[in-house]
Design a protein around this motif. Structure first.
Motif, short mmCIF file in Angstrom:
data_model
loop_
_atom_site.label_atom_id
_atom_site.label_comp_id
_atom_site.label_asym_id
_atom_site.label_seq_id
_atom_site.Cartn_x
_atom_site.Cartn_y
_atom_site.Cartn_z
N ARG B 84 0.82 -1.21 0.00
CA ARG B 84 0.00 0.00 0.00
C ARG B 84 0.85 1.25 0.00
O ARG B 84 0.48 2.27 -0.57
CB ARG B 84 -0.91 0.02 1.23
N THR B 87 1.57 1.73 -3.63
CA THR B 87 0.41 2.05 -4.45
C THR B 87 -0.05 3.47 -4.17
O THR B 87 -0.23 3.85 -3.02
CB THR B 87 -0.75 1.09 -4.11
N GLY B 88 -0.25 4.23 -5.21
CA GLY B 88 -0.72 5.60 -5.04
C GLY B 88 0.43 6.56 -4.82
O GLY B 88 0.27 7.76 -4.92
N TYR B 110 -10.69 17.52 -0.58
CA TYR B 110 -10.51 16.47 0.43
C TYR B 110 -9.87 15.24 -0.19
O TYR B 110 -8.94 14.66 0.36
CB TYR B 110 -11.87 16.12 1.04
N GLN B 111 -10.39 14.85 -1.36
CA GLN B 111 -9.91 13.61 -1.97
C GLN B 111 -8.46 13.72 -2.42
O GLN B 111 -7.70 12.75 -2.38
CB GLN B 111 -10.80 13.23 -3.16
N LEU B 112 -8.06 14.94 -2.85
CA LEU B 112 -6.67 15.15 -3.24
C LEU B 112 -5.76 15.18 -2.02
O LEU B 112 -4.70 14.55 -2.00
CB LEU B 112 -6.55 16.48 -3.99
N GLU B 114 -6.14 13.88 0.78
CA GLU B 114 -6.08 12.57 1.44
C GLU B 114 -4.82 11.81 1.03
O GLU B 114 -4.13 11.22 1.86
CB GLU B 114 -7.34 11.78 1.06
N THR B 115 -4.53 11.82 -0.29
CA THR B 115 -3.34 11.13 -0.79
C THR B 115 -2.07 11.74 -0.19
O THR B 115 -1.17 11.02 0.23
CB THR B 115 -3.27 11.26 -2.32
N LEU B 118 -1.68 10.92 3.46
CA LEU B 118 -1.35 9.50 3.64
C LEU B 118 0.12 9.22 3.31
O LEU B 118 0.83 8.62 4.12
CB LEU B 118 -2.27 8.65 2.76
N HIS B 119 0.56 9.65 2.12
CA HIS B 119 1.89 9.23 1.67
C HIS B 119 2.99 10.21 2.02
O HIS B 119 4.12 9.82 2.27
CB HIS B 119 1.88 9.02 0.15
N MET B 166 -4.48 13.91 -8.72
CA MET B 166 -4.43 12.98 -7.60
C MET B 166 -3.34 11.93 -7.84
O MET B 166 -2.58 11.57 -6.94
CB MET B 166 -5.79 12.30 -7.49
#
Lengths: 336, 342
Positions: B84, B87-88, B110-112, B114-115, B118-119, B166
């Motif tokens: 994981r 990935t992304g 928010y969706q952008l 989030e990545t 996370l990373h 994204m």
């Protein structure tokens, strides 16, 4: 949004009039009127009966009685109980908190078990857990409340002695009513023994009343979740490298909840009808038991008033649900 | 060390009667900064093969490979967490339907973010700033105002730009674009492809472009792999593939392009892609091939080097001896009325 709420409110008036008419006619279809019922088996002198009927207006045509009733209703007068001579609204106010306490606990119980069960069943589709949950929920949904209640009383109260058989709280306690909710009132005065007693009395009625909503919520969550898990944006969420719990609990659940919220709103009506049976089984001093007694005593004003208030509450809650729906679904929120 | 090495990758979906081979022995090698096109009909396994690289094949699907490495790390041996983390971040993917690929209940900001959170372990504020930069880079006008927009408020082309933003958020070394322009209208298609290529050049990332549009491949990629029924049929440089296709299937695909038409009827390939139950024993294309012989129907060809590329065919079109060999193979056994199926 404001316009939407007004459109919905404008539907309330015809619905109200419909409820009054149906209830008014239905209660009069039951053989026997309040006065005969009060007189009981001994009977009553025909002259006295005619005189009392005249006093209460029961000798007039039903249509005229209905118009009188509507006239008083529009002045905000729900009438007085024929049996207790107490105002219907006062009796309702005194009993309603008990019903709300039971209904709220039931829906919390249903949500706390139903949502996770539905989510896990969807994520582990076709597993033993999934089949178990679906089987159990079908059984729960099909279980008649009065029978289910008696079974639980027999097992947990009579055989095992875990819970009290009936009532809201042990007679050993007296709690001053502040909010009317015993769980809250006992905590407010700091009487923890009374709180435990109230809690123990709540357990079985909560399970009985909450079983059907629980089954509906679990099934709805599962099917809604299954649909959402197959969506493209779930693949996107996984392609971002998000951990599984975040994909499910954030990306999938938010979308899966939309139909579930609607179903929960519809369960409010189910809760009230269920409360009538549940309260009767557990001698729960709430609105449901009051209505059943009202039927037995042919207490027309109680039945008419009680049904009307409950109808109003259900309509308001459904309106609130529709508003909530817009809050979690941005696609609806932005439509004018 | 190559960026991505795939050797004999298969994805099977078990069923009660026979397993469905969605991907059957695919091998590919990709260097840093390469642009590879994968073309094929619907159902040829091109998307599933790349989902397998991403680790996104859904539950009943089983992924096997002799080798599946990214920067030398064996993807099949990584733990879920390690996979994981890759990935992304280092490998990102964008999809065909931009509008349904974004979550309708969350803002694009928010969706952008989030990545990034996370990373890149950014805090919300930093992620928001970076999100605006990214939206600007993918050509979204007035990006600050779009952060709080929901996907349904943007057009398909804008949503695809968001998806691209994204995907490139964490500077991936490999971007897989699965039919990124199929759902968009023609003028937007060109813009999105230009955007992808300029991002690829500027960042030096490798790009795999999955498409069934031969025109897109010709314009954008340096190398092409042609897939059919889960297998790679031919792989070579775009120029030589379009100039002189070596596999009969590639030639038939190119002939079926509207641009290749002389104004008469469009050329077609007769028949359909074999399904789970009628998979030929020999060459998978044999039932639809004009040059099929009993030998080809019996014996499955291997993917082998041929004229600076790879081919999976007994009789490549550029082979000077092919006519004689086809004639000889047809004489050796009388041609069957219908090719036998396994």
């Amino acid at each position: 949004m404001v316009r939407f709420i007004f459109t919905r409110l404008s539907l309330v008036v015809p619905t109200f009039i419909g409820i009054t008419l149906i209830v008014f006619v239905l209660v009069r279809l039951i053989p026997g009127d309040p006065i005969e019922t009060m007189a009981g088996e001994r009977g009553i002198d025909p002259a006295r009966l005619a005189q009392l009927r005249h006093e209460y207006g029961f000798d007039q045509p039903v249509f005229v009685q209905y118009l009188y009733y509507l006239g008083r209703l529009f002045q905000g007068d729900l009438g007085r109980s024929i049996v207790t001579h107490e105002a219907v609204i006062t009796e309702f106010k005194a009993l309603f908190p008990a019903t709300v306490e039971l209904a709220v606990c039931s829906i919390i119980f249903a949500l706390c078990l139903g949502l996770p069960a539905g989510i896990i069943a969807a994520v582990r589709r076709n597993s033993i857990f999934d089949h178990g949950v679906m089987g159990a929920s079908l059984t729960g949904y099909s279980m008649p409340i009065f029978w289910w209640g008696l079974l639980l009383i027999l097992l947990f109260s009579v055989q095992l002695g875990f819970t009290p058989v009936s009532g809201r709280i042990s007679v050993m306690f007296y709690v001053e009513s502040v909010t009317g909710f015993l769980l809250v009132d006992t905590l407010l005065v700091g009487d923890y023994d009374a709180f435990r007693s109230a809690l123990a009395h709540l357990i079985l009625p909560t399970i009985v009343l909450g079983t059907r909503p629980l089954a509906v919520i679990a099934r709805m969550t599962r099917s809604s979740m299954l649909e959402v898990l197959g969506e493209d944006y779930i693949r996107t969420a996984r392609a971002k490298g998000l951990p599984a719990y975040r994909v499910i609990a954030v990306h999938a659940l938010r979308n899966a909840l939309i139909p579930v919220v609607t179903v929960i709103g519809l369960q409010v009506g189910v809760l009230f009808t269920g409360a009538i049976l549940t309260e009767t089984i557990f001698s729960w001093p709430g609105v449901g038991k009051w209505l059943i007694e009202g039927i037995n005593r042919r207490d027309y004003p109680v039945l008419q008033g009680g049904t009307l208030i409950i109808g109003a509450i259900i309509m308001i809650i459904n309106l609130l649900v529709d508003v909530t729906y817009g809050l979690i679904n941005p696609r609806i929120r932005y439509q004018r | 060390m190559p960026l991505l090495e795939i050797e004999n990758l298969s994805v099977t979906f078990p069923s009660q009667t026979s397993d469905l081979y969605a991907v059957d022995g695919v091998s590919l090698t990709l260097e840093r900064g390469d642009v590879l096109g994968i073309v094929g009909e619907s159902g040829s396994g091109k998307s599933v093969a790349m989902l397998a690289v991403m680790g996104l094949v859904a539950f009943p699907g089983q992924v096997t490979a002799d080798r599946l490495t990214f920067e030398g790390r064996d993807l099949l041996r990584l733990s879920d967490n390690e996979r994981r983390a890759l990935t992304g971040k280092d490998v990102a993917m964008i999809f065909q339907e931009p509008t349904t690929s974004l979550n309708p209940s969350f803002t694009i900001g928010y969706q952008l973010a989030e990545t990034l959170i996370l990373h890149e372990k950014m805090d919300r504020k930093a992620a928001r700033r970076r999100t605006i930069e990214l939206l600007d880079q993918v050509g979204i006008p007035a990006p600050e105002g779009r952060l709080d927009a929901y996907p349904h408020q943007l057009s398909g082309g804008m949503n695809q730009r968001v998806m691209i933003a994204m995907a490139i958020a964490c500077n991936p070394k490999l971007l897989i674009a699965d039919e990124p322009t199929t759902a968009l209208d023609v003028t937007i298609q060109a813009q999105i492809l230009d955007l992808l290529l300029s991002l690829q050049r500027d960042r030096g990332m490798a790009l795999i472009l999955i498409t069934h549009n031969m025109g897109v491949v010709a314009d954008t990629t340096a190398r092409v792999a042609v897939m059919y029924a889960g297998q790679i049929m031919e792989e070579r440089s775009t120029e030589s593939l379009f100039g002189s296709p070596q596999h009969p299937y590639t030639a038939a695909l190119l002939a079926a392009r509207p641009e290749a038409s002389d104004g008469g009827r469009l050329a077609t390939i007769p028949g359909v892609v074999p399904g789970a139950y009628d998979r030929p024993r020999g060459c998978l294309f044999a039932p639809r091939c004009a040059y099929a012989t009993p030998h080809a129907a019996e014996c499955r060809p291997e993917l082998r080097p041929w004229q600076n590329g790879l081919i999976r065919c007994h009789y490549p079109l550029g082979d000077t001896t092919r006519d004689e060999r086809i004639a000889a193979d047809r004489r050796a056994a009388p041609p069957a009325a219908a090719p036998e199926v396994a």
